[in-house]
Each structure stands twice: as C-alpha cells, then as structure tokens.
Design an enzyme around this catalytic site. Structure first.
Site, mmCIF file in Angstrom:
data_model
loop_
_atom_site.group_PDB
_atom_site.id
_atom_site.type_symbol
_atom_site.label_atom_id
_atom_site.label_comp_id
_atom_site.label_asym_id
_atom_site.label_seq_id
_atom_site.Cartn_x
_atom_site.Cartn_y
_atom_site.Cartn_z
ATOM 1 N N GLU A 116 36.213 58.315 27.109
ATOM 2 C CA GLU A 116 37.444 57.563 27.378
ATOM 3 C C GLU A 116 37.005 56.243 27.978
ATOM 4 O O GLU A 116 36.479 56.185 29.076
ATOM 5 C CB GLU A 116 38.345 58.343 28.342
ATOM 6 C CG GLU A 116 39.812 57.935 28.217
ATOM 7 C CD GLU A 116 40.272 56.972 29.283
ATOM 8 O OE1 GLU A 116 39.654 55.893 29.388
ATOM 9 O OE2 GLU A 116 41.234 57.282 29.996
ATOM 10 N N ALA B 274 30.742 49.556 26.970
ATOM 11 C CA ALA B 274 29.296 49.364 26.910
ATOM 12 C C ALA B 274 28.558 50.574 27.463
ATOM 13 O O ALA B 274 27.581 51.055 26.871
ATOM 14 C CB ALA B 274 28.906 48.099 27.675
ATOM 15 N N LYS C 160 28.996 63.810 38.089
ATOM 16 C CA LYS C 160 28.363 62.633 38.689
ATOM 17 C C LYS C 160 29.457 61.624 39.035
ATOM 18 O O LYS C 160 30.046 61.000 38.161
ATOM 19 C CB LYS C 160 27.371 62.019 37.692
ATOM 20 C CG LYS C 160 26.978 60.562 37.925
ATOM 21 C CD LYS C 160 26.312 60.316 39.253
ATOM 22 C CE LYS C 160 25.947 58.841 39.394
ATOM 23 N NZ LYS C 160 27.106 57.924 39.468
ATOM 24 N N PRO C 161 29.793 61.451 40.329
ATOM 25 C CA PRO C 161 30.800 60.453 40.713
ATOM 26 C C PRO C 161 30.209 59.048 40.663
ATOM 27 O O PRO C 161 28.983 58.873 40.631
ATOM 28 C CB PRO C 161 31.159 60.854 42.144
ATOM 29 C CG PRO C 161 29.909 61.497 42.663
ATOM 30 C CD PRO C 161 29.275 62.197 41.483
ATOM 31 N N ALA C 162 31.075 58.044 40.661
ATOM 32 C CA ALA C 162 30.607 56.667 40.772
ATOM 33 C C ALA C 162 29.894 56.489 42.108
ATOM 34 O O ALA C 162 30.215 57.144 43.100
ATOM 35 C CB ALA C 162 31.781 55.705 40.660
ATOM 36 N N GLU C 163 28.945 55.568 42.145
ATOM 37 C CA GLU C 163 28.143 55.417 43.352
ATOM 38 C C GLU C 163 28.960 54.940 44.547
ATOM 39 O O GLU C 163 28.596 55.196 45.700
ATOM 40 C CB GLU C 163 26.985 54.449 43.094
ATOM 41 C CG GLU C 163 27.384 53.048 42.695
ATOM 42 C CD GLU C 163 26.202 52.247 42.166
ATOM 43 O OE1 GLU C 163 25.588 51.534 42.975
ATOM 44 O OE2 GLU C 163 25.892 52.353 40.973
ATOM 45 N N SER D 77 33.354 52.194 30.983
ATOM 46 C CA SER D 77 33.429 51.018 30.116
ATOM 47 C C SER D 77 32.909 51.334 28.721
ATOM 48 O O SER D 77 32.162 52.298 28.508
ATOM 49 C CB SER D 77 32.619 49.872 30.712
ATOM 50 O OG SER D 77 31.225 50.152 30.625
ATOM 51 N N PRO E 296 34.468 57.533 36.815
ATOM 52 C CA PRO E 296 34.457 56.192 37.404
ATOM 53 C C PRO E 296 35.028 56.165 38.812
ATOM 54 O O PRO E 296 35.453 57.196 39.351
ATOM 55 C CB PRO E 296 35.344 55.400 36.437
ATOM 56 C CG PRO E 296 36.363 56.418 35.999
ATOM 57 C CD PRO E 296 35.636 57.740 35.948
ATOM 58 N N TRP E 297 35.077 54.942 39.373
ATOM 59 C CA TRP E 297 35.504 54.775 40.753
ATOM 60 C C TRP E 297 37.009 54.545 40.902
ATOM 61 O O TRP E 297 37.516 54.529 42.022
ATOM 62 C CB TRP E 297 34.767 53.610 41.421
ATOM 63 C CG TRP E 297 34.558 52.396 40.561
ATOM 64 C CD1 TRP E 297 33.382 52.020 39.970
ATOM 65 C CD2 TRP E 297 35.526 51.399 40.188
ATOM 66 N NE1 TRP E 297 33.560 50.847 39.255
ATOM 67 C CE2 TRP E 297 34.864 50.442 39.363
ATOM 68 C CE3 TRP E 297 36.886 51.217 40.468
ATOM 69 C CZ2 TRP E 297 35.517 49.336 38.830
ATOM 70 C CZ3 TRP E 297 37.538 50.112 39.926
ATOM 71 C CH2 TRP E 297 36.855 49.186 39.127
ATOM 72 N N CYS F 186 42.808 52.453 33.108
ATOM 73 C CA CYS F 186 42.571 52.202 31.687
ATOM 74 C C CYS F 186 43.873 52.051 30.909
ATOM 75 O O CYS F 186 43.904 51.384 29.876
ATOM 76 C CB CYS F 186 41.754 53.339 31.088
ATOM 77 S SG CYS F 186 40.094 53.474 31.777
#
Length: 470
Positions: free
Chosen positions: A242, A225, A172-175, A223, A147-148, A275
């Site tokens: 996680e 979802a 794969k990093p967050a955009e 997240s 995530p970012w 988190c």
C-alpha cells in the site's frame, strides 16, 4: 505563518551505535532513544516467530478467535497508555490518538470474528471417481513494515488478518514511532503466546534486513520508491503493498453546502499525513473561483496545534517545504497556528490551498502528505475525470454532488481502489481498502484481507480402492 525549521534540534533520527534518537515532532527536541536491530536481532526475532508458528497454526479458529479478542481487550484496558505513546511519536491531538487506539482494538475484534468465518473450502466430484477439497493455509511468518503516520493502526491493519489466518508476525515500526508497538508486543505475548506477534524496532536498514530475512511474505505500507525496493528484495515471496494516494476530489457545481468544511476536516486530519487524504480538488471552470474562495475560508478555520498536529519528522517537513516552494501556484491561501504552537520548534505546518497552477505542478503530481489542497479547473466532466486519473497513484477518491445517480456513475469512472460520494475518509473494518497503479496492490480490511496471508491447497482422493490389475 509557518514555523521555521529548528536546525539545531529538529533533526531526523540517526542511528548511533545500537540505538536511534527519537524526536518529539511538537518541539523538534530529542525525547529519548530506541534500539536498532541488526542482523542477529532480526534473525532471532524471525526464528522465534518461526518456532511459534506451528503452535499458533495448530490452534482451532475458535481458539485463535478467543486469543485475538483477549488482545483487543488489553488494548482497550490500556487505551490511555497507548494513546500517550502514539502522541509521543506523532504529536497527534488527544482525540485523534484516542480514536485510532479504539479503531485498533475494534479491528482485532473484527478479525477475531473473521477467524471463524473464513470462506468454506470448495469441495466436489470434479473428476469421475474422485472427490476434491480446497483448503486455505497460512503462509508462515509474515514480515510487516509499517509507516510513522498511523503506527498502531497500520500495524493492526496488517497484523490482525495475518494472525487470524494462522500466521505469526514480526512488525518493523518506523524508526520515529516504535513506542506503541513495543507495548502491543507485550500484550500480544500475554494474549496470543510468546513470539506470535513480535516487534522489531530500528531504522530503514532494519527493515531491509527483515524483508531479506527468512520470512514467507512481506506486508509493506509506505512510499512508492520504498515499495519498489521491498518488492525487489522479496524476490518470489508474496508481497502486499500500500504505497500512497494523492487522492482526487471532484466537486460539481451542485455540491452540498458542507462540502468545503468536510474537505477541510478530512485534509487536516493527522496533518494531512494519510495515504487516502483529499489532495487534489477538481471543479468545473464555472465554479472555480467560488471553489477557491469557499475552500480557502474553510481551511483558514483549521489551526495547527488546535485542530491537528505537526508533520512527523524533519525529513518530511523539508520535503513538504520543497514541494510548496517549487509550485507555480499564483494563488496561495495559508491558515495559521494556534497561539503558542511551535514556540520551541517542531514541524508545524499550517493548512493551505494552492490554486491557479499548471496540471503538471509538483504540488499536483507529487503526494504532498501534508495539510494542503490544490485546486484545478476542468472544462467539463470528461476533463475532470481525465485530471483525476492523470497521476500514477490510484488509491482513493471522492465525488461531491447532490445528484446521487450522476455521483455514483462518476465515482465508478475514477481510477481508485476506494471512492466516496459526499464524504471522504469514511472507513470501517467490514469494507476493503487497497490501491492500484503506483499505489500498490493487495487488500487491507474486510474478510477479503485474509487471502493476503493464505494460500490454497487442493487435495483430491480416489473414492474406490479396487485394484486396477487382478
């Protein structure tokens, strides 16, 4: 007062052709662009990691250890550059970014050591006339989606144990935050070898393509979802998840004097975008009004722009605003922002406290992921435990009391993968971290995390070769 969202410049990054716009969360303005990988690029990155796997796996633990140690050294050598790249995508204060870069280097050093100290394989004569061994083997190519909120550190949490166990990795990093991971891939090529650790920048579709690609396991942080979607796409392959926290904080009447200051510090670290950050304060009815007052005073001392950074992106800022607006809280305490902060826009949100709100309030049941604490009252310790355990998330929690025996007992009754007593967010590479319930499953940190990226193989040999038939 909250800085209003700049609708002209503060937009979420959107892919345009083969690139995505990058936004500075401090100003809401475009700061550059990043490539967006699609099917051919994903296949190429995974294929390169697959080809690198046999060579990396064949290295002895000592050789892998030395390579990971070299990577840690490169991170330390270029620490200022890493910190600047982290700040560009996250808006973190300099001291936060510097500390997280140092933690990333330390974690690679820890797993350099762990690569040589894996549990000894089980061996023995379990069947008469035979000897058996259990070997731990790498899975292959690990797809890591991060995530970012902690771009470099979360990538390190996942990649370091995977590499130590003998896997190759595609991250794969967050955009919104590819910057530091592109540099990490360059340094990994120098220290570990080409394509042993690769980075695949892009958007959510890039992540879906990676998860659905020819990888052997997925490690995902994000997240709930998105985690459910990742698990469905991964099928029968191993998945380590996680998925967020919404952490409860149980404060008893005899809590230490510095409780409220410590909670304010922990809640506003990284603008509350963690988190495991404190989220829900639960105190006994007899102490409720005092708790709201003292916590409010402590949070007012924390200024956005001086003590912590902005929210990461427009979508997160809008989500935060929706949850706060939907809250039925009758008491709201709002801190401020440092002078000059957000004058050009950006996603700044002040520290805040919501109190006198129902137990099913959106700010209680949803993970706000911002510099905000709710306060609930319980009639006694059993109800406090019930409130603490009353949400689907179960990642982290803390208890605050001078009675250490009672505190340890209460920490053991909380449904969380990690619990603290008279502290919060205290973590180190040696101690495991992981969730339960909708917070996911799997283990980060410690030598236990190695097994997330390994599988056992049993080998049994017959000891005598005397023919059965003459």
């Amino acid at each position: 007062m909250e800085t209003p969202l700049n609708t002209e410049s503060a937009t979420s990054p959107r892919a345009s052709g083969d690139t995505v716009s990058l936004i500075d969360p401090r100003t809401g303005r475009i700061r550059g662009s990043s490539p967006v990988a699609r099917g051919p690029q994903v296949a190429a990155a995974v294929g390169a990691a697959r080809r690198a796997f046999d060579g990396w796996r064949a290295r002895t633990p000592r050789e892998r250890s030395r390579a990971l140690d070299r990577l840690a050294g490169l991170i330390e050598e270029h620490a200022d550059e890493y910190a600047a790249l982290e700040r560009a995508g996250t808006g973190k204060p300099a001291h936060e970014a510097a500390g997280e870069v140092a933690n990333a280097a330390d974690l690679f050093r820890f797993y350099a050591w762990a690569a040589r100290t894996q549990p000894a394989p089980a061996a023995g004569g379990f069947v008469a006339g035979h000897e058996s061994w259990v070997r731990w083997e790498p899975l292959g190519v690990a797809g890591v989606v991060v995530p970012w909120n902690y771009p470099l550190m979360m990538a390190t949490w996942r990649s370091a144990p995977a590499l130590a166990a003998g896997n190759t990795v595609v991250v794969k990093p967050a955009e919104t935050t590819p910057d530091s991971l592109l540099l990490l891939a360059e340094h990994a090529a120098q220290a570990l070898g080409e394509s042993v650790l690769g980075t695949l920048p892009g958007d959510r579709e890039t992540g879906r393509l990676l998860v659905g690609g020819a990888i052997d396991m997925v490690a995902f942080t994000g997240s709930a979802a998105a985690g459910a979607d990742v698990a469905a796409r991964a099928g029968t392959r191993r998945v380590s998840l996680e998925l967020g926290g919404n952490s409860p904080v149980v404060v008893l009447p005899d809590a230490p004097e510095d409780t409220w200051t410590e909670l304010a510090l922990a809640t506003t670290y990284n603008a509350g975008q963690s988190c495991a950050v404190p989220a829900r304060v639960i105190t006994l009815r007899e102490n409720y009004e005092s708790a709201v007052s003292l916590l409010g005073d402590a949070m007012r001392e924390r200024l956005a722009g001086r003590d912590f950074g902005p929210l990461n992106n427009a979508d997160q800022a809008a989500r935060y605003d929706r949850i706060v607006a939907a809250s039925a809280a009758k008491v709201t305490v709002t801190a401020g922002t440092a002078p000059g902060t957000g004058e050009e826009g950006g996603f700044w949100r002040p520290a805040g406290v919501l109190a006198e709100l129902p137990d099913d309030d959106p700010a209680v049941v949803d993970e706000v992921f911002g510099p905000l604490l709710t306060v609930q009252a319980a009639e006694g310790v059993p109800e406090a435990v019930a409130l603490a355990n009353g949400v689907p998330q179960a990642l982290a929690a803390s208890v605050w009391t001078r009675d250490l025996a009672a505190g340890l007992d209460l920490a053991g009754r909380l449904n969380a993968g990690e619990a603290w007593l008279n502290c919060h967010l205290v973590q180190t590479a040696e101690l495991p971290h992981g969730g339960r319930g909708s917070s996911g499953h799997g283990t980060d940190l410690s030598t236990l995390a190695l097994h997330e990226y390994q599988r056992p193989k049993t080998i049994t040999a017959r000891l005598t070769l005397t023919p059965r038939f003459r």
